[in-house]
Structures are given as C-alpha cells and as structure tokens.
Design an enzyme around this catalytic site. Structure first.
Site, short mmCIF file in Angstrom:
data_model
loop_
_atom_site.label_atom_id
_atom_site.label_comp_id
_atom_site.label_asym_id
_atom_site.label_seq_id
_atom_site.Cartn_x
_atom_site.Cartn_y
_atom_site.Cartn_z
N GLU A 2 -10.82 9.19 13.86
CA GLU A 2 -10.97 8.24 12.75
C GLU A 2 -10.70 6.82 13.23
O GLU A 2 -9.64 6.52 13.77
CB GLU A 2 -10.00 8.58 11.63
N GLN B 137 -4.26 -3.22 12.80
CA GLN B 137 -5.65 -3.02 12.40
C GLN B 137 -6.24 -4.30 11.86
O GLN B 137 -5.53 -5.25 11.52
CB GLN B 137 -5.77 -1.90 11.37
N ASP C 82 -14.15 7.90 5.38
CA ASP C 82 -13.63 7.63 6.72
C ASP C 82 -14.78 7.57 7.71
O ASP C 82 -15.70 8.42 7.66
CB ASP C 82 -12.66 8.73 7.17
N ASP D 187 0.84 -1.19 0.00
CA ASP D 187 0.00 0.00 0.00
C ASP D 187 0.88 1.24 0.00
O ASP D 187 1.81 1.36 0.80
CB ASP D 187 -0.89 -0.03 1.25
N SER E 286 -10.61 3.82 7.56
CA SER E 286 -10.60 4.31 6.19
C SER E 286 -11.06 3.15 5.33
O SER E 286 -10.52 2.05 5.44
CB SER E 286 -9.21 4.78 5.78
N ARG F 137 4.95 2.10 9.96
CA ARG F 137 4.88 3.30 9.13
C ARG F 137 5.87 4.31 9.69
O ARG F 137 5.55 5.10 10.58
CB ARG F 137 3.45 3.85 9.10
#
Length: 335
Positions: free
Chosen positions: A249, A125, A236, A57, A252, A110
């Site tokens: 949030e 997640q 979102d 991604d 997504s 990340r």
C-alpha cells in the site's frame, strides 16, 4: 518473534550514501510530478493540534494519540496521526477554488503501529487535498485521480532508474479497479490481506475501493475512521512489491464525506457526539468545501522504488533491539 520477512539472498541495490542521494531524488521528483498531475500547491502544516479541536485523525478509531499538556496554554495537545481533517479546513481558510488543491509534508507518531518490514511508529507522508464540485463527486473522478497519482509514481521510477541502473522496480500505469466486496466474492475463503496479495500479484497496480463498511461476511475489509472518507468513494492504491512478494500500500485516499455520509457513518458507529466539533459542524452546515484527498507514504515510496526490504532502510526511527539484530544478520541495514 515479530512478523518479519527476510528475502533470500537479499542485498541492497544501493550503498548507504547512494541510498541517501536516491531518497532525495525520489522525494523531489515525486512531489513535483504529483503536483502537476493533480494540480496541487505546497503549504505548511501542523505537527500538533489541540484535543478540543476534534481535528486529529482517528485512523481506525482505536489508536492512542501521543498527547501532552502545556505550560502557557490550557488543554491538551496531540501529535497528529494524519491531517485528513486539517487539510479540508485549510482549503476553506486559504480560499482554494474547485479544481485546486494543496499538499504538505506530514510527520506523525503512531505509537500503536506494529514495527515490521512496512510499519514504523514514525510516519512521513505527503498529505494532499483538492476541492471538487457536486458534479465531480463521483467514482469516475476518483479513478481519474488515482491514475494521475500512479502516473506520477511511474515517471519518478523512470527518473530513478536512469540515474541508478541497479534499480529494478517496475510500475504499471494500467491500474485495475475493484471493490472490496467484489474481491471478497472472488476469494471468500481468504483473509483480507491474502485477497489483496492474490489480486495485486496478478494485476501489479490495483485500486481497492470502498473500505470501511461491513461486507457480506459481516466484517469490513479494513477499518476507516467515519468522519473523513466517504466509505463508498474511497480506496487504497496497492502496488506489487517484488522484493517482499506482497501487495504494497502506498496510499489511502478518497472523496471525503459530505453532510449526508458523515451523519450516516457516525450514526452507524454510535459516534454522533462528534458532530459538536467545529470540523464536523463545518461539513454538516455546508461551510467546508467538497474535497478529495489522501496520504501518500514518503518512506513507502522510497522503499518500493529503491528495492529495499525494510522501511528502516530509508527512514530513521526507533526499532526493537531484537529486530535490529535479526535485520543485520540478513543484510538489512536499518538507519
């Protein structure tokens, strides 16, 4: 100093040990409720993929991936940033039919994420993906799926509060749907985040739709990679966080690109060279199924439902020394 929020008089509603127990209850309950609500089954997933596969991604398209070479395998391996593309190929490889889907525990690094109350360089997640048809590839089906996810979140919250009465989080199932352009038209003088805070404080549960393409102002509400979500059919899920007093949030998600939207979005960003990758060819040639999917933050949901002020209270990660010190001074115990 980094942009940190320290709620006045903050104290965790749960002890360290009860927090650990509640994290397990949250994750066990939510994934079971999500599976029932959206018709998903669990599969295993990769932590690393090859760079040549083009399957990792790209998120907003600028984040650096963690990569390395290997002693017995040629090429470069990358730690996943999410599994948006991998899941769609898995649905094809496993033979899932329309209306069936999968979810998996996705762990990622990340490296370019800024560390603050909501963000960590370690990401955990539930990544999920579901096969749809041409007939269900529409905004009505997208909204129906969003309602199912928020319903699963509410039932999880109720189970937690029954076990731990000190928890005070409220989740509204009455989701308010609005596009990014409609929101900009409502609050043209506010920044994107300020607009989110304004609408979510009022409505409590919001699905903000159509993220990625430029708005009338000339800028997109937020960045999205061009080769997984269809920017006209994504969004979102935002929940009001009463501890931090902000839009929060948790997911997504969206209906994924078909051949037409993939080519159009790549062309718009001058990225047509990606069409040579196997994943992209699978979409352009109609081999991969039409799908809907997304990522749902595990630590984000734990943080929200357990009334925590910092994501480091529900996950173990690496934090700057000055952040650890300042959090400790404000009764925020980073694990």
């Amino acid at each position: 100093m980094r942009s940190l929020v320290f709620p006045a008089g903050y104290e965790s509603p749960l002890s360290l040990r009860d927090t650990q127990k509640a994290i397990k209850l949250t994750k066990d309950t939510f994934q079971a409720e999500l599976s029932k609500a959206v018709n998903l089954e669990r599969v295993t997933a990769p932590l690393i993929v090859t760079k040549a596969s083009g399957i990792n991604d790209d998120l907003n398209g600028v984040e650096r991936k963690v990569h390395f070479t290997m002693s017995e395998i040629e090429g470069t391996a990358e730690v996943v940033q999410s599994l948006a593309k991998w899941k769609r190929m898995a649905l094809y490889n496993y033979g899932f039919e329309a209306g069936e889907g999968l979810y998996t525990d996705m762990l990622a690094i990340r490296r370019d994420d800024n560390c603050d109350n909501l963000h960590s360089i370690f990401v955990d997640q539930w990544d999920w993906e579901k096969v749809i048809t041409k007939e269900t590839r529409n905004v009505e089906y997208l909204k129906e799926t969003v309602k199912g996810i928020v319903g699963a979140l509410k039932r999880t919250n109720e189970a937690l509060k029954a076990q731990y009465p000190a928890l005070k989080t409220e989740i509204s199932e009455d989701v308010f749907f609005i596009t990014t352009q409609e929101l900009e038209d409502m609050y043209p003088d506010l920044t994107a985040k300020e607009r989110e805070n304004k609408i979510v404080e009022e409505k409590k549960s919001v699905f903000l739709m159509q993220i990625g393409a430029p708005l009338k102002s000339g800028k997109p509400h937020d960045g999205r990679a061009p080769d997984y979500d269809d920017w006209s059919l994504n969004g979102d899920i935002l929940i009001w966080n009463d501890v931090l007093k902000c839009a929060f949030e948790i997911s997504s998600m969206g209906i994924r690109v078909n051949a037409e939207s993939l080519h159009s979005q790549l062309e718009g960003l001058d990225l047509l060279e990606r069409e040579q990758f196997p994943y992209h060819k699978g979409i352009l040639e109609g081999k991969l199924p039409l799908t809907i999917g997304g990522g749902i933050g595990q630590s984000r949901i734990c943080m929200l439902l357990l009334g925590k002020a910092h994501i480091g209270e529900v996950q173990v990660s690496i934090w700057p020394d000055d952040m650890r010190a300042q959090c400790a001074e404000n009764n925020i115990n980073l694990l």
